[in-house]
Design an enzyme around this catalytic site. Sequence first.
Site, PDB file in Angstrom:
ATOM      1  N   PRO A   1      49.354   1.324  -5.061  1.00  0.00           N
ATOM      2  CA  PRO A   1      50.166   1.870  -6.138  1.00  0.00           C
ATOM      3  C   PRO A   1      49.692   3.236  -6.624  1.00  0.00           C
ATOM      4  CG  PRO A   1      48.905  -0.027  -6.915  1.00  0.00           C
ATOM      5  CD  PRO A   1      48.726   0.056  -5.435  1.00  0.00           C
ATOM      6  N   ASN A   2      50.673   4.079  -6.843  1.00  0.00           N
ATOM      7  CA  ASN A   2      50.515   5.420  -7.423  1.00  0.00           C
ATOM      8  C   ASN A   2      49.850   6.436  -6.510  1.00  0.00           C
ATOM      9  OD1 ASN A   2      51.737   4.717  -9.952  1.00  0.00           O
ATOM     10  ND2 ASN A   2      49.870   3.567 -10.391  1.00  0.00           N
TER      11      ASN A   2
ATOM     12  N   ARG B   1      49.778  13.243 -10.523  1.00  0.00           N
ATOM     13  CA  ARG B   1      49.037  12.438 -11.502  1.00  0.00           C
ATOM     14  C   ARG B   1      47.611  12.937 -11.685  1.00  0.00           C
ATOM     15  NH1 ARG B   1      46.783   7.032  -8.590  1.00  0.00           N
ATOM     16  NH2 ARG B   1      46.158   6.666 -10.729  1.00  0.00           N
TER      17      ARG B   1
ATOM     18  N   TYR C   1      42.259  13.221  -9.299  1.00  0.00           N
ATOM     19  CA  TYR C   1      42.723  12.996  -7.923  1.00  0.00           C
ATOM     20  C   TYR C   1      42.995  14.276  -7.146  1.00  0.00           C
ATOM     21  CZ  TYR C   1      43.228   8.289  -9.696  1.00  0.00           C
ATOM     22  OH  TYR C   1      42.975   7.073 -10.256  1.00  0.00           O
TER      23      TYR C   1
ATOM     24  N   ASN D   1      43.375   1.814   0.563  1.00  0.00           N
ATOM     25  CA  ASN D   1      43.142   2.264  -0.803  1.00  0.00           C
ATOM     26  C   ASN D   1      44.067   1.405  -1.656  1.00  0.00           C
ATOM     27  OD1 ASN D   1      43.089   3.473  -3.305  1.00  0.00           O
ATOM     28  ND2 ASN D   1      43.053   5.559  -2.503  1.00  0.00           N
TER      29      ASN D   1
ATOM     30  N   ALA E   1      44.928   0.367  -8.129  1.00  0.00           N
ATOM     31  CA  ALA E   1      44.527  -0.530  -9.218  1.00  0.00           C
ATOM     32  C   ALA E   1      44.371  -1.978  -8.762  1.00  0.00           C
ATOM     33  CB  ALA E   1      45.535  -0.451 -10.363  1.00  0.00           C
TER      34      ALA E   1
ATOM     35  N   HIS F   1      40.875  -3.946  -8.368  1.00  0.00           N
ATOM     36  CA  HIS F   1      40.094  -4.570  -9.427  1.00  0.00           C
ATOM     37  C   HIS F   1      40.507  -6.003  -9.752  1.00  0.00           C
ATOM     38  CE1 HIS F   1      38.902  -0.456  -9.620  1.00  0.00           C
ATOM     39  NE2 HIS F   1      40.124  -0.097  -9.932  1.00  0.00           N
TER      40      HIS F   1
ATOM     41  N   ASP G   1      42.480 -12.089   0.016  1.00  0.00           N
ATOM     42  CA  ASP G   1      42.781 -13.217   0.904  1.00  0.00           C
ATOM     43  C   ASP G   1      43.463 -12.755   2.188  1.00  0.00           C
ATOM     44  OD1 ASP G   1      41.651 -15.082  -0.813  1.00  0.00           O
ATOM     45  OD2 ASP G   1      43.572 -15.763  -1.632  1.00  0.00           O
TER      46      ASP G   1
ATOM     47  N   GLU H   1      37.434   0.137   2.651  1.00  0.00           N
ATOM     48  CA  GLU H   1      38.120   0.452   1.392  1.00  0.00           C
ATOM     49  C   GLU H   1      37.774   1.882   0.985  1.00  0.00           C
ATOM     50  OE1 GLU H   1      38.359  -2.574  -1.820  1.00  0.00           O
ATOM     51  OE2 GLU H   1      37.270  -1.079  -2.996  1.00  0.00           O
TER      52      GLU H   1
ATOM     53  N   HIS I   1      38.450   5.094  -1.930  1.00  0.00           N
ATOM     54  CA  HIS I   1      38.922   5.568  -3.237  1.00  0.00           C
ATOM     55  C   HIS I   1      38.691   7.068  -3.302  1.00  0.00           C
ATOM     56  CE1 HIS I   1      39.620   1.540  -4.630  1.00  0.00           C
ATOM     57  NE2 HIS I   1      38.454   1.220  -4.076  1.00  0.00           N
ATOM     58  N   ILE I   2      39.702   7.791  -3.715  1.00  0.00           N
ATOM     59  CA  ILE I   2      39.617   9.246  -3.805  1.00  0.00           C
ATOM     60  C   ILE I   2      38.608   9.650  -4.879  1.00  0.00           C
ATOM     61  CG2 ILE I   2      40.929  11.323  -4.414  1.00  0.00           C
ATOM     62  CD1 ILE I   2      43.382   9.848  -3.079  1.00  0.00           C
ATOM     63  N   SER I   3      38.666   8.980  -6.017  1.00  0.00           N
ATOM     64  CA  SER I   3      37.711   9.268  -7.093  1.00  0.00           C
ATOM     65  C   SER I   3      36.501   8.346  -6.958  1.00  0.00           C
ATOM     66  CB  SER I   3      38.370   9.055  -8.464  1.00  0.00           C
ATOM     67  OG  SER I   3      38.634   7.672  -8.682  1.00  0.00           O
TER      68      SER I   3
ATOM     69  N   ARG J   1      33.849   6.116 -13.503  1.00  0.00           N
ATOM     70  CA  ARG J   1      35.035   6.033 -14.352  1.00  0.00           C
ATOM     71  C   ARG J   1      34.930   4.870 -15.325  1.00  0.00           C
ATOM     72  NH1 ARG J   1      40.258   6.722 -11.089  1.00  0.00           N
ATOM     73  NH2 ARG J   1      41.037   7.004 -13.206  1.00  0.00           N
TER      74      ARG J   1
ATOM     75  N   ARG K   1      36.966  -0.230 -13.731  1.00  0.00           N
ATOM     76  CA  ARG K   1      37.152   0.257 -12.363  1.00  0.00           C
ATOM     77  C   ARG K   1      35.891   0.073 -11.502  1.00  0.00           C
ATOM     78  NH1 ARG K   1      41.997   3.103 -12.237  1.00  0.00           N
ATOM     79  NH2 ARG K   1      42.583   4.020 -14.226  1.00  0.00           N
TER      80      ARG K   1
END
Length: 144
Positions: free
Chosen positions: A9-10, A17, A22, A72, A75, A78, A85, A96, A98-100, A105, A109
Amino acid sequence: MKILIINGPNINMLGIREKHIYGTTAYDDMCRYIKEKSENLADVEIVQSNIEGEIINYIQWAYGKYDGIVINPGAYTHYSIAIYDALMAVQIPTVEVHISNIHKREEFRHKSVTAAACIGQISGFGIYGYIMAIMALINNSENS
């Protein structure tokens, strides 16, 4: 090596954003960047969904078709036991991304539910983290 990149998402809102977190690279530009940088490394397909069930469908669809997954989960990282699963069910080596740096943070997170189903996690290197993840999957494959 065939690798499926799944963005949650996002992620499609990159460049719009929270640019201070990001960056200013738009989603389509990030996808082009990943394709260009991975051209001589792996056969890469990139998908994105804002819907948890669709992300699970992508993971299940990858079974028997892909040698690795870069995910990625946004949200969902978390709290999505369902994505965890699905990753456990297919047993495809997954990294996995994550850009940030999620550990710099907000406290909520810092915990990743999905990372436990992955061979590793890359966080805080911007969009270059995707290339690092592809390299990690290649390395994992060569050393398995």
